[in-house]
Scaffold this active site. Structure first.
Site, PDB file in Angstrom:
ATOM      1  N   ASN A 241     -18.326  35.450  -7.086  1.00  0.00           N
ATOM      2  CA  ASN A 241     -16.865  35.393  -6.889  1.00  0.00           C
ATOM      3  C   ASN A 241     -16.310  34.266  -7.746  1.00  0.00           C
ATOM      4  O   ASN A 241     -16.463  33.095  -7.415  1.00  0.00           O
ATOM      5  CB  ASN A 241     -16.571  35.152  -5.395  1.00  0.00           C
ATOM      6  CG  ASN A 241     -15.092  34.964  -5.128  1.00  0.00           C
ATOM      7  OD1 ASN A 241     -14.253  35.242  -5.996  1.00  0.00           O
ATOM      8  ND2 ASN A 241     -14.760  34.480  -3.932  1.00  0.00           N
TER       9      ASN A 241
ATOM     10  N   LYS B 214     -13.310  33.484  -8.297  1.00  0.00           N
ATOM     11  CA  LYS B 214     -12.041  32.937  -7.770  1.00  0.00           C
ATOM     12  C   LYS B 214     -11.010  32.816  -8.903  1.00  0.00           C
ATOM     13  O   LYS B 214     -11.011  33.626  -9.814  1.00  0.00           O
ATOM     14  CB  LYS B 214     -12.294  31.613  -7.061  1.00  0.00           C
ATOM     15  CG  LYS B 214     -13.430  31.709  -6.036  1.00  0.00           C
ATOM     16  CD  LYS B 214     -13.466  30.564  -5.094  1.00  0.00           C
ATOM     17  CE  LYS B 214     -14.670  30.691  -4.178  1.00  0.00           C
ATOM     18  NZ  LYS B 214     -14.666  29.758  -3.072  1.00  0.00           N
TER      19      LYS B 214
ATOM     20  N   HIS C 184     -11.367  37.493   2.298  1.00  0.00           N
ATOM     21  CA  HIS C 184     -12.015  36.196   2.021  1.00  0.00           C
ATOM     22  C   HIS C 184     -11.276  35.112   2.806  1.00  0.00           C
ATOM     23  O   HIS C 184     -10.048  35.174   2.960  1.00  0.00           O
ATOM     24  CB  HIS C 184     -11.968  35.916   0.518  1.00  0.00           C
ATOM     25  CG  HIS C 184     -12.806  34.731   0.132  1.00  0.00           C
ATOM     26  ND1 HIS C 184     -12.384  33.439   0.319  1.00  0.00           N
ATOM     27  CD2 HIS C 184     -14.056  34.652  -0.399  1.00  0.00           C
ATOM     28  CE1 HIS C 184     -13.332  32.608  -0.103  1.00  0.00           C
ATOM     29  NE2 HIS C 184     -14.362  33.321  -0.539  1.00  0.00           N
TER      30      HIS C 184
ATOM     31  N   GLU D  82     -10.308  32.284   2.058  1.00  0.00           N
ATOM     32  CA  GLU D  82      -9.200  31.637   1.334  1.00  0.00           C
ATOM     33  C   GLU D  82      -7.930  32.488   1.416  1.00  0.00           C
ATOM     34  O   GLU D  82      -6.823  31.963   1.473  1.00  0.00           O
ATOM     35  CB  GLU D  82      -9.628  31.362  -0.119  1.00  0.00           C
ATOM     36  CG  GLU D  82     -10.617  30.201  -0.175  1.00  0.00           C
ATOM     37  CD  GLU D  82     -11.522  30.169  -1.392  1.00  0.00           C
ATOM     38  OE1 GLU D  82     -11.281  30.921  -2.356  1.00  0.00           O
ATOM     39  OE2 GLU D  82     -12.499  29.398  -1.360  1.00  0.00           O
TER      40      GLU D  82
ATOM     41  N   GLU E 286     -19.499  34.346   5.893  1.00  0.00           N
ATOM     42  CA  GLU E 286     -19.180  33.115   5.179  1.00  0.00           C
ATOM     43  C   GLU E 286     -18.546  32.113   6.139  1.00  0.00           C
ATOM     44  O   GLU E 286     -17.304  32.134   6.318  1.00  0.00           O
ATOM     45  CB  GLU E 286     -18.197  33.407   4.042  1.00  0.00           C
ATOM     46  CG  GLU E 286     -18.717  34.364   3.000  1.00  0.00           C
ATOM     47  CD  GLU E 286     -18.072  34.112   1.650  1.00  0.00           C
ATOM     48  OE1 GLU E 286     -18.812  33.852   0.706  1.00  0.00           O
ATOM     49  OE2 GLU E 286     -16.843  34.123   1.555  1.00  0.00           O
TER      50      GLU E 286
ATOM     51  N   GLY F 165     -17.785  26.045  -0.414  1.00  0.00           N
ATOM     52  CA  GLY F 165     -17.372  25.045  -1.394  1.00  0.00           C
ATOM     53  C   GLY F 165     -17.530  23.611  -0.924  1.00  0.00           C
ATOM     54  O   GLY F 165     -16.980  22.687  -1.534  1.00  0.00           O
TER      55      GLY F 165
ATOM     56  N   SER G 137     -21.905  27.718  -0.213  1.00  0.00           N
ATOM     57  CA  SER G 137     -22.695  26.707  -0.911  1.00  0.00           C
ATOM     58  C   SER G 137     -24.117  27.163  -1.226  1.00  0.00           C
ATOM     59  O   SER G 137     -25.062  26.367  -1.157  1.00  0.00           O
ATOM     60  CB  SER G 137     -22.700  25.392  -0.115  1.00  0.00           C
ATOM     61  OG  SER G 137     -21.381  24.911   0.038  1.00  0.00           O
TER      62      SER G 137
HETATM   63  C1  PEP Z   1     -17.052  31.868  -1.578  1.00  0.00           C
HETATM   64  O1  PEP Z   1     -15.956  31.397  -1.831  1.00  0.00           O
HETATM   65  O2  PEP Z   1     -17.153  33.073  -1.291  1.00  0.00           O
HETATM   66  C2  PEP Z   1     -18.204  30.982  -1.617  1.00  0.00           C
HETATM   67  C3  PEP Z   1     -19.271  31.361  -0.985  1.00  0.00           C
HETATM   68  O3  PEP Z   1     -18.055  29.808  -2.304  1.00  0.00           O
HETATM   69  P1  PEP Z   1     -19.195  28.702  -2.578  1.00  0.00           P
HETATM   70  O4  PEP Z   1     -20.446  29.436  -2.986  1.00  0.00           O
HETATM   71  O5  PEP Z   1     -18.653  27.856  -3.668  1.00  0.00           O
HETATM   72  O6  PEP Z   1     -19.400  27.959  -1.302  1.00  0.00           O
END
Ligand code: PEP
Length: 257
Positions: free
Chosen positions: A9, A11, A99, A101, A170, A176, A212
């Site tokens: 992803n 973003k 997601h 976000e 998630e 992040g 992460s």
């Molecule tokens: C995400 O935004 O879907 C995600 C898993 O981000 P990160 O791997 O940076 O934690």
């Protein structure tokens, strides 16, 4: 044997020139070291989608393209929105829906997540449904019922599309932040999610983890966390780290359904 799935992803990162460059690098890496047990996808920003699908077609790379979001409406006066049909025409095969976000920053509530899932499936694309609790919910030990509720809300009544739905667990506190959930926590949530999916009539959906994930922890999460792959944010922006996650998944994944 069914395969795992790793989605990068991107973003709101990488303009179309940068996106083409990264796509070429990932395609070259996977051509030189192919994977048999993992499906690979990238989710670029909308404006990069055509360039990325063109590169992948030209390279004959078996990397799928996902969108990060889509409208729940078919067409019409919805300024700034993009429809499922538009994505399909571009060669996109799946859409990330809900997601965290989008849920937290853009007011995407459960009802909108559910109608978007329906629009994606009705339009012939696959849905990657994101679920996950925040830290307050986790600390209150309400995470299992919270995530089960998100699944019920998004997936009730669309079980006929079971094979076209992937779930990405998630936990918001792990996205992040560098704070990965432990394999024990992930494994417990995989069981909760698969149980809930089965009760909703979803028997063949893959369940991914995101939060992460990096080259160092991916193998252990596959082996100990019982996941069917990853939704990767930050680490998907570099060929080396994304490739390492894909290869770790390929090395460690064994079918578990
Ligand atoms: C995400 O935004 O879907 C995600 C898993 O981000 P990160 O791997 O940076 O934690």
């Amino acid at each position: 044997m069914s395969k795992a799935l790793v989605i990068g992803n991107w973003k709101m990162n990488l303009d179309y020139v940068e996106a083409v460059h990264l796509t070429q690098q990932i395609a070259a890496l996977l051509a030189s070291r192919p994977v048999e047990r993992v499906d690979v996808a990238v989710a670029p920003p909308f404006v990069d989608l055509r360039s990325v699908t063109s590169v992948l077609e030209a390279e004959r790379a078996s990397i799928a393209v996902a969108a990060q979001h889509v409208s729940d409406r078919d067409n019409g006066a919805f300024t700034g929105e993009v429809s499922v049909a538009m994505l399909k025409r571009l060669g996109v095969s799946s859409v990330i829906v809900g997601h965290s976000e989008r849920r937290t920053m853009y007011h995407m509530d459960d009802a909108l997540v559910a109608s978007t899932v329906r629009a994606v499936l009705r339009g012939g694309l696959d849905a990657v449904l994101c679920v996950g609790e925040d830290l307050v919910t986790r600390e209150a030990e309400d995470h299992e019922s919270f995530v089960s509720g998100q699944l019920t809300s998004a997936l009730t009544g669309v079980e006929e599309f079971s094979e076209h739905v992937t779930v990405a667990y998630e936990p918001i506190w792990a996205i992040g932040t560098g704070m990965t959930a432990t394999s024990t926590q992930i494994d417990a949530m995989m069981t909760t999610i698969r149980t809930q999916l089965a009760s909703l009539g979803f028997v063949s959906s893959r369940v991914l983890y995101g939060g992460s994930v990096n080259a160092d922890n991916a193998g252990e999460i596959v082996t100990e966390g019982g996941v069917d792959g990853f939704l990767v944010g930050g680490a998907s922006l570099k060929t080396e780290s994304f490739g390492a996650i894909v290869h770790a998944c390929n090395d460690c994944y064994a079918e578990r359904r």
